[in-house]
Structures are given as structure tokens and as C-alpha cells.
Design an enzyme around this catalytic site. Structure first.
Site, PDB file in Angstrom:
ATOM      1  N   SER A 312       0.812  -1.211   0.000  1.00  0.00           N
ATOM      2  CA  SER A 312       0.000   0.000   0.000  1.00  0.00           C
ATOM      3  C   SER A 312       0.850   1.268   0.000  1.00  0.00           C
ATOM      4  CB  SER A 312      -0.961  -0.045   1.197  1.00  0.00           C
ATOM      5  OG  SER A 312      -1.941   0.950   1.102  1.00  0.00           O
ATOM      6  N   ASP A 323      10.277   5.431 -10.111  1.00  0.00           N
ATOM      7  CA  ASP A 323       9.902   6.014 -11.399  1.00  0.00           C
ATOM      8  C   ASP A 323      10.638   7.312 -11.688  1.00  0.00           C
ATOM      9  OD1 ASP A 323       8.212   3.968 -11.982  1.00  0.00           O
ATOM     10  OD2 ASP A 323       6.410   5.185 -12.180  1.00  0.00           O
ATOM     11  N   LYS A 346      -0.705  -4.164  -3.092  1.00  0.00           N
ATOM     12  CA  LYS A 346      -1.992  -3.687  -2.590  1.00  0.00           C
ATOM     13  C   LYS A 346      -2.163  -2.249  -3.094  1.00  0.00           C
ATOM     14  CE  LYS A 346      -5.199  -2.294   0.481  1.00  0.00           C
ATOM     15  NZ  LYS A 346      -5.668  -0.910   0.678  1.00  0.00           N
TER      16      LYS A 346
END
Length: 518
Positions: A312, A323, A346
Site C-alpha cells: 500500500s 519512477d 496492494k
């Protein structure tokens, strides 16, 4: 309401009739507001169709309820029927959506505040099986050796097949000093494992930090809760005051927490205007893009540690750093095939909505509030990649680390038992015998170790049924010949020092790459 429904209700007692009428009224009222809200995005025909479906549902519900109450062989408590019907409706959704009775709603509040009484497990359901996301560092569950991705197949001798998540939470929490027994199946083991855990007050210390030898700043985030961003800020300000050359952020076994606190922490590492995470849902109103504000406290080279228990909010942080090329993500290798293991996977957004009504009342007669946890959107990294659910093989979903580290058998279990993820090896002294799950028989093949054995005639068994065979065994781990080392942390420091050298020589860019899906 149709006459048939009225006749069905009239057969019931006055109190039961009122309860049913209240439920049906709430259904219709909820349907009215749901229909009114999307008026700008849905045609009138769609509204008419939804209204008709809702009416049919109310008719059917009242008819079935009447038949059960008047004809079922045993007398059934009305509250049990209503609660079962709500849980059945939520069961048609994803495992992260649920109705929260008053007790569960209160538990959620205590969790985010950082203290509760229980065993210290973050749990979810995956593939229909109750699954450990992560044990909280230093918790009773962590100290006995429960691991991320353990599948809980029994609680106190009762099967967890088809158990509701809130019922599992209720079974695991309880007064300090009481005991609970769980049986788990662990990937790579041929038989289930038994654990007896003593409940205690679990203090969730979300942040631990220190300066390691060589001028490396280390921050361990156990959970993203109310005070986490404030504690991380303090740690980074201390690092800057001491001129640390690089920073390690440890998110291993961090099951997530509050999105806003995760975003606030990402601000400390990214330049203003950088995309952190995007949220996309069914309704445009749920879509949102979070950008970094001018609050960068760390510009030093960065390494982020993750494992299969990172979920999460942890995956949002790791995905943002990866990224944008802001930091290097390091995770464990799968010892069976040498592939890098993904994080938990998740990547969905749950909106918690308070509900005025429930099936419980206060002593003064007032209705206790309940809650609704509903998946309303999904997370996307800055480049536009969804954080997909891991299918259980460790190689499909979540965040893929940039670098994999080979770990010996039971290394992560021993790390948890020794308290390594609290920053200090304080739970078990180095050199002391540990009771660890027995190593897999080396004569078995990787395919045989991956799942419990089943007869060819039972290939249609569910995952839960395949996991519930056998009995648990443990064996004493060998005494280490040298002090225990956190191998993943040691390797990350090597990479970080190389990054520091590269930056000082001009081979490493000073600014992260701005990334955004066009």
C-alpha cells in the site's frame, strides 16, 4: 412498496417489522442519493433501470426474510440475518471492501492512533484465504515468528475458510494476557505451522532512525500513521545537521497506512511539482494527482529497502522513488529461482465512510455508528503504472525492486525474531537458539516445495482446501558461528556508498528525473 412486501412484513413481530422497514428505507434512501449524485454522468434511462433493480431487490429481500423467520427449522436472530446479508453483499466486492460494525470502527481509530491490544498482525484476504500482510515490529506475532504471506487457516481450532475480515480481526484482538492459537501454511513448507500468541498492548512505533558508520542516515518506517511524517521530518533534519552523505529508507514489512502521510513524506525527497502518485476511480470526482510541494529535506543519494511485506503506502513511496530515479529500490531474491521478489501488491484506494446506523445501540438507546470501507480507486505510479495485486507467486504485481539480494533460508524470520526491524537486535540476543520453522527438505524439487502435495483426483480443490493438510513442525535453528547480520541492509549500504562516490565524481545526476504519464 408493493402489497406482497407489506403482507410479508405484517407476518413478523412489530420490532422485527420495524427493523426490516428501517433497512429497506435505508436501501431506498441510499439508492436515491446514489442516483442523484451521478446525474451529470448517467442518462435518465440508467436511473430508471437502477430504481427498478432496487425495488426488485427490496421485494425479494423481504420475501426471503419472511420465509426464514417463519419457516426455518431453528429460530434465527434477526440481527444475525441482517449482518449476514450485509457481509454477503460486501463479499461480492474485492477483499479490501467491508462493512465495519461499531467494534471494528473503534478498532480502526485505535490503529491509526498507534495503540491497541492484540497480536500485532496486518491481515487481508487473498485468493479467498486469510493472509498476513505483515507482523508489526516487536509485536507478539513477530516475536513468535509469524511472517508476511503466511496463510492463516485456523484460529483457535476453528477454520478460517470464508471468514469475514472483521471477524478475523475480532478473533485476533482481545484483552492483554489472553492467548490465541493460529495455524498457518507457509510457502516452501510441506506442512502447516502452529503458533500460540499471547495478546498484549501493541504500541506501534512508526519511525526509528539513527546514523550508521560511514555517515549513512537510516530511517525505518514501520507504518504510515498520524505522527509518522513528523517523526521522519525530525530524522531528516538531524541527518542534515550531521551532514550525512546518503540515506536508507527501510520499508520492509511496512503494510502501509495513511495516504496523506505517505504523500507528505514523499515531499521530503522530491522536488516541487513532481508527480508522486495518481488515483483513478470509476467516478471522475475520485480521480486525483498528488504533486510534491516545496518541502524537500533530502537531496542525498537514496536507497529504499522493501520485501513481500511492503504494501500500500510503502509501494506508493517506493514506486515514486523508482519512477523518478530518485532512489534505488532493493529487495530479496527468490532463493528457488533467483528472481527478484515483488512487493505485496496492494494498489487500491479504500474510502472510509462513517455510517449513522448499525445493529447495536448504546446503553441510552442511541444507535452506535458503524462504517463502510469501500474500494473507490486504484493507485498509479508517476509513470502511469498501476500497482497490481500480487498473484501469490512473488513475481507478478506490486513494485519490482531494481536490485535483488540473495538471503539464506529463514533469514527474514530470524531478522524479525531478533528485532532487527526495530533498528536494534533487542528481542533475542545474538547466538541464542531460536525456534524457527524447519528448513524444507533439500531432496524435494522447487515445484514440490511451492505448494502442498495433493492427489491427482483432487486437482479441483480450492486453495484453502489444499492448504489445510498436514501438521506443523519446528526445529531449533543452529547457533550462528558469528554475530547475526542484516544482509539486505549491509548490501544496500554498499550500493549507497557506490552512489555517493558516483555523485562526487559527477557520474550521478543531482536531480531526479521528472516522470509523468502523458
Amino acid at each position: 412498496m408493493a402489497k406482497s412486501t407489506k403482507r410479508a412484513i405484517s407476518k413478523l413481530g412489530t420490532l422485527e417489522g420495524r427493523l426490516l422497514m428501517m433497512c429497506l428505507a435505508l436501501v431506498f434512501a441510499g439508492g436515491f442519493f446514489v442516483l442523484k449524485m451521478p446525474a451529470q454522468i448517467a442518462a435518465m434511462e440508467e436511473q430508471r433501470k437502477s430504481s427498478s433493480e432496487l425495488h426488485d431487490f427490496a421485494e425479494l429481500y423481504a420475501e426471503i426474510y419472511s420465509q426464514i423467520k417463519t419457516r426455518y427449522v431453528d429460530e434465527i436472530d434477526s440481527k444475525k440475518l441482517f449482518e449476514g446479508s450485509i457481509n454477503g453483499m460486501m463479499g461480492a466486492l474485492d477483499p479490501h471492501s467491508s462493512w465495519m460494525p461499531p467494534a471494528v470502527q473503534e478498532q480502526l481509530t485505535r490503529d491509526t492512533e498507534g495503540e491497541y491490544s492484540g497480536v500485532g498482525l496486518e491481515i487481508t484476504t487473498r485468493d479467498g484465504v486469510l493472509t498476513v500482510v505483515s507482523p508489526l515490529p516487536g509485536s507478539p506475532a513477530a516475536r513468535v515468528g509469524v511472517m508476511p504471506w503466511d496463510r492463516i487457516i485456523e484460529i483457535d481450532g476453528k477454520t478460517t475458510e470464508k471468514i469475514q475480515l472483521q471477524d478475523a480481526v475480532k478473533a485476533l484482538t482481545g484483552p492483554t494476557g489472553t492467548k490465541v492459537k493460529i495455524k498457518v501454511w507457509r510457502e516452501g513448507k510441506n506442512q502447516p505451522l502452529d503458533f500460540e500468541i499471547t495478546r498484549e498492548t501493541v504500541h506501534i512505533i512508526s519511525v526509528f532512525s539513527k546514523i550508521l558508520d560511514g555517515g549513512i542516515g537510516y530511517i525505518r518506517i514501520a507504518r504510515f500513521q498520524e505522527d509518522t511524517a513528523k517523526e521522519v521530518r525530525k530524522a531528516l533534519e538531524n541527518f542534515n545537521a550531521n551532514n550525512v552523505a546518503g540515506v536508507v529508507v527501510d520499508l520492509r514489512n511496512d503494510a502501509g497506512g495513511l495516504l496523506d502521510k505517505c504523500v507528505e513524506i514523499c515531499n521530503f525527497f522530491l522536488p516541487e511539482g513532481q508527480v508522486i502518485v495518481s488515483i483513478k476511480g470509476r467516478n471522475p470526482a475520485d480521480n486525483r494527482k498528488y504533486l510534491a510541494v516545496e518541502d524537500q529535506l533530502c537531496a542525498q543519494p537514496l536507497v529504499v529497502l522493501v520485501n513481500r511485506g511492503s504494501a500500500s503506502a510503502s509501494e506508493i513511496f517506493a514506486g515514486a522513488m523508482q519512477d523518478t530515479k530518485r532512489g534505488l529500490i532493493i529487495g530479496p531474491d527468490d532463493a528457488r529461482n533467483g528472481k527478484v521478489l515483488h512487493t505485496f501488491g496492494k494498489g487500491s484506494v479504500q474510502t472510509i465512510s462513517p455510517l449513522k446506523y448499525s445493529l447495536d445501540r448504546e446503553a441510552n438507546g442511541d444507535m452506535k455508528p458503524s462504517g463502510l470501507r469501500l474500494t473507490t480507486a486504484r493507485y498509479y505510479t508517476p509513470s502511469g503504472k498501476p500497482i497490481l495485486a500480487d498473484k501469490g507467486d512473488g513475481h507478478s504485481g506490486g513494485i519490482t525492486p531494481d536490485v535483488g539480494v540473495k538471503l539464506p533460508p529463514n533469514h527474514e524470520a530470524e531478522l524479525i525474531l531478533r528485532g532487527g526491524l526495530m533498528g536494534e537486535f533487542a528481542v533475542v540476543e545474538p547466538g541464542k537458539e531460536l525456534r524457527l520453522p524447519s528448513d524444507t527438505d533439500e531432496t524435494t524439487s522447487p515445484e514440490e516445495r511451492q505448494a502442498p502435495k495433493t492427489d491427482d483426483s483432487k486437482t479441483t480443490l480450492s486453495l484453502f482446501e489444499r492448504l489445510t493438510n498436514g501438521s506443523a513442525k519446528t526445529t531449533a535453528a543452529k547457533k550462528p558461528s558469528e554475530p547475526f547480520r542484516d544482509i539486505q541492509l549491509d548490501e544496500s549500504i554498499k550500493y549507497l556508498k557506490a552512489m555517493i562516490v558516483a555523485r562526487s565524481s559527477g557520474q550521478m545526476t543531482e536531480k531526479p528525473e521528472k516522470t509523468e504519464k502523458k
